[in-house]
Design a protein around this motif. Sequence first.
Motif, short mmCIF file in Angstrom:
data_model
loop_
_atom_site.label_atom_id
_atom_site.label_comp_id
_atom_site.label_asym_id
_atom_site.label_seq_id
_atom_site.Cartn_x
_atom_site.Cartn_y
_atom_site.Cartn_z
N ASP A 60 69.30 51.16 82.91
CA ASP A 60 69.01 52.47 83.70
C ASP A 60 67.29 52.12 84.71
O ASP A 60 67.71 51.96 85.79
CB ASP A 60 68.93 53.45 83.59
CG ASP A 60 70.00 53.67 82.47
OD1 ASP A 60 71.40 53.21 83.09
OD2 ASP A 60 70.57 55.00 81.87
N PHE A 61 66.89 51.60 83.95
CA PHE A 61 65.87 50.90 85.00
C PHE A 61 65.62 50.49 85.52
O PHE A 61 64.38 50.76 86.82
CB PHE A 61 64.49 51.24 83.74
CG PHE A 61 63.72 52.33 83.00
CD1 PHE A 61 64.27 53.89 83.24
CD2 PHE A 61 63.24 52.55 82.08
CE1 PHE A 61 63.62 55.07 82.84
CE2 PHE A 61 62.80 53.26 81.41
CZ PHE A 61 62.78 55.34 81.51
N LYS A 62 65.50 49.40 84.80
CA LYS A 62 66.16 47.84 85.71
C LYS A 62 66.96 48.03 87.22
O LYS A 62 66.30 47.56 88.76
CB LYS A 62 67.38 47.17 84.85
CG LYS A 62 67.38 45.50 85.42
CD LYS A 62 67.98 44.33 85.47
CE LYS A 62 68.34 43.58 85.68
NZ LYS A 62 69.26 42.05 84.89
N ASN A 63 68.27 49.43 86.87
CA ASN A 63 68.81 49.71 88.66
C ASN A 63 67.65 51.08 89.35
O ASN A 63 68.31 51.17 89.29
CB ASN A 63 70.46 50.33 88.09
CG ASN A 63 70.72 48.95 87.80
OD1 ASN A 63 70.57 48.36 88.42
ND2 ASN A 63 71.74 49.17 86.90
N GLN A 64 66.82 51.73 88.74
CA GLN A 64 66.13 51.94 89.48
C GLN A 64 66.57 53.69 89.17
O GLN A 64 66.07 54.35 90.02
CB GLN A 64 65.68 52.16 90.45
CG GLN A 64 64.66 50.90 90.68
CD GLN A 64 63.96 50.22 92.21
OE1 GLN A 64 63.81 51.33 93.01
NE2 GLN A 64 64.07 48.90 92.53
N LYS A 65 66.98 53.79 87.69
CA LYS A 65 67.71 55.08 88.01
C LYS A 65 66.79 55.71 86.28
O LYS A 65 65.76 54.86 85.70
CB LYS A 65 68.51 55.06 86.91
CG LYS A 65 70.11 54.49 88.52
CD LYS A 65 71.59 54.70 87.08
CE LYS A 65 72.55 53.90 88.70
NZ LYS A 65 73.73 54.35 87.62
N TYR A 66 66.15 57.60 86.33
CA TYR A 66 65.19 57.80 85.42
C TYR A 66 65.62 58.25 84.73
O TYR A 66 66.98 58.20 84.05
CB TYR A 66 64.63 58.81 86.49
CG TYR A 66 64.19 58.48 87.13
CD1 TYR A 66 63.49 57.12 87.96
CD2 TYR A 66 63.79 59.84 88.50
CE1 TYR A 66 62.73 57.95 88.71
CE2 TYR A 66 62.93 59.59 89.56
CZ TYR A 66 62.55 58.09 89.75
OH TYR A 66 61.03 58.15 90.38
N LEU A 67 65.04 58.33 83.33
CA LEU A 67 65.84 58.88 82.39
C LEU A 67 65.34 60.24 82.02
O LEU A 67 64.84 61.03 82.47
CB LEU A 67 64.73 58.43 80.95
CG LEU A 67 64.98 58.71 79.73
CD1 LEU A 67 66.30 58.18 79.29
CD2 LEU A 67 63.92 58.17 78.12
N HIS A 68 66.63 61.33 81.68
CA HIS A 68 66.14 62.49 81.57
C HIS A 68 65.25 63.08 80.64
O HIS A 68 65.28 62.32 79.76
CB HIS A 68 67.65 63.21 81.10
CG HIS A 68 67.86 64.81 81.92
ND1 HIS A 68 66.93 65.62 80.32
CD2 HIS A 68 69.06 65.15 81.92
CE1 HIS A 68 67.40 66.70 80.61
NE2 HIS A 68 68.44 67.15 81.78
#
Length: 458
Positions: free
Chosen positions: A184-192
Amino acid sequence: MPIMENHNSNVSRAEEIKVLANEAFKAHKYAQAIDLYTQAIQLNGQNAVYWANRAFAHTKLEEYGSAIQDATTAIEVDPKYSKGYYRRGAAHLAMGKFKEALKDFQQVKKLCPNDPDASKKLKECEKAVMKLKFEEAISVPESERRSVADSIDFHTIEVEPQYTGARIEGDVVTLDFVKKMMEDFKNQKYLHKRYAFQIVLQTRELLQALPSLVDINVPNGSRFTVCGDVHGQFYDLLNIFELNGLPSEENPYLFNGDFVDRGSFSLEVILTLFAFKCMSPSAIYLARGNHESKSMNKIYGFEGEVRSKLSETFVELFAEVFCCLPLAHVINEKVFVVHGGLFSVDGVKLSDIRAIDRFCEPPEEGLMCELLWSDPQPSLGRGPSKRGVGLSFGADVTKRFLQDNNLDLVVRSHEVKDEGYEIEHDGKLITVFSAPNYCDQAFRSLLKFSFDVNQKGT
């Protein structure tokens, strides 16, 4: 007449060397520029421009102590040379010394009232000093301060149905979760934020239980990887794991401080390292660097990044957790691993390091400060720190420390190295740096040590 001719010749040659130094500076060859400015100064030390230019080159290498010294000399040579005050103010600003920086930029404004950049820097300093005074006025005594961690119950935070990111089931951080989070981080998404709170709080609990100096045992024939500064370079961290494997009990790592600041993905880096720590405490060891501190995070980006991606509460929480990080590690009773370096006095024993009360912001002097900030120097003995904090120490200091503690080697980080590492002090000290894209440079990013418990050395 010959004396005058010699003087004129020196002045002329110094100008020629300054031109070469300026070219090296423009090519980002700052160490070479410093050498050339030094040659020019040796020929004509009464030219304030040479001193101020060398100060600027020192600043580019984060050698703020040396920059302040050179800029001060430039001012002494020519008290009306505005760039001397500007360079010194910039170095003070980089060190978080806002009051000193304010005085310098006030002088720049006085000498150059129409300079827009000077006006901008002056306003920055005024704002920072006002904020500092306000924070001092409302600050609560340390003895009365309540831990922000104690006020957080992540179990009560709801996860929205539309959230599609990584999830922790129950209280156990699994490898599957960490892999999903990294993707997810690699795709620049955040962690809840629920899971971010859980990871940081669980890491705090693990770190609190550790001593200030952690002993690590690496079995005979096993591999152990030491990584230096990562500085928010998440994609470089992924590359390290791609090349060397993910952290596990069979493939343990020690990350030797400066996880955050400068890079744009410091939050992703620290959450990944903390998640591995939660997953398997013996798979990854974490040491404090000089950038795991409030003052550095305020200046170099981590505080703003956390505030933007998460919240103000997380800013305070990370500051608390950084104060729990161990200060140094000893591997197989022979290898001393620390972020910065050694000490201003001889006779420091490992027991002295174990006795340090580390649960605080780093002081500006003393053993804890020196562990986080000091650097090796090529000459023997000790010298002032080029950074303005800590000190520089020679091979004789390293040798005595190792002998006093029955150790073989010092491994440290804290400095950019073009090859990713450098061996110094007669092979008794190794610096390792692991952010290959730091300052737009590319170099080797990984240093592995294989320890044999039946042998000395590495």
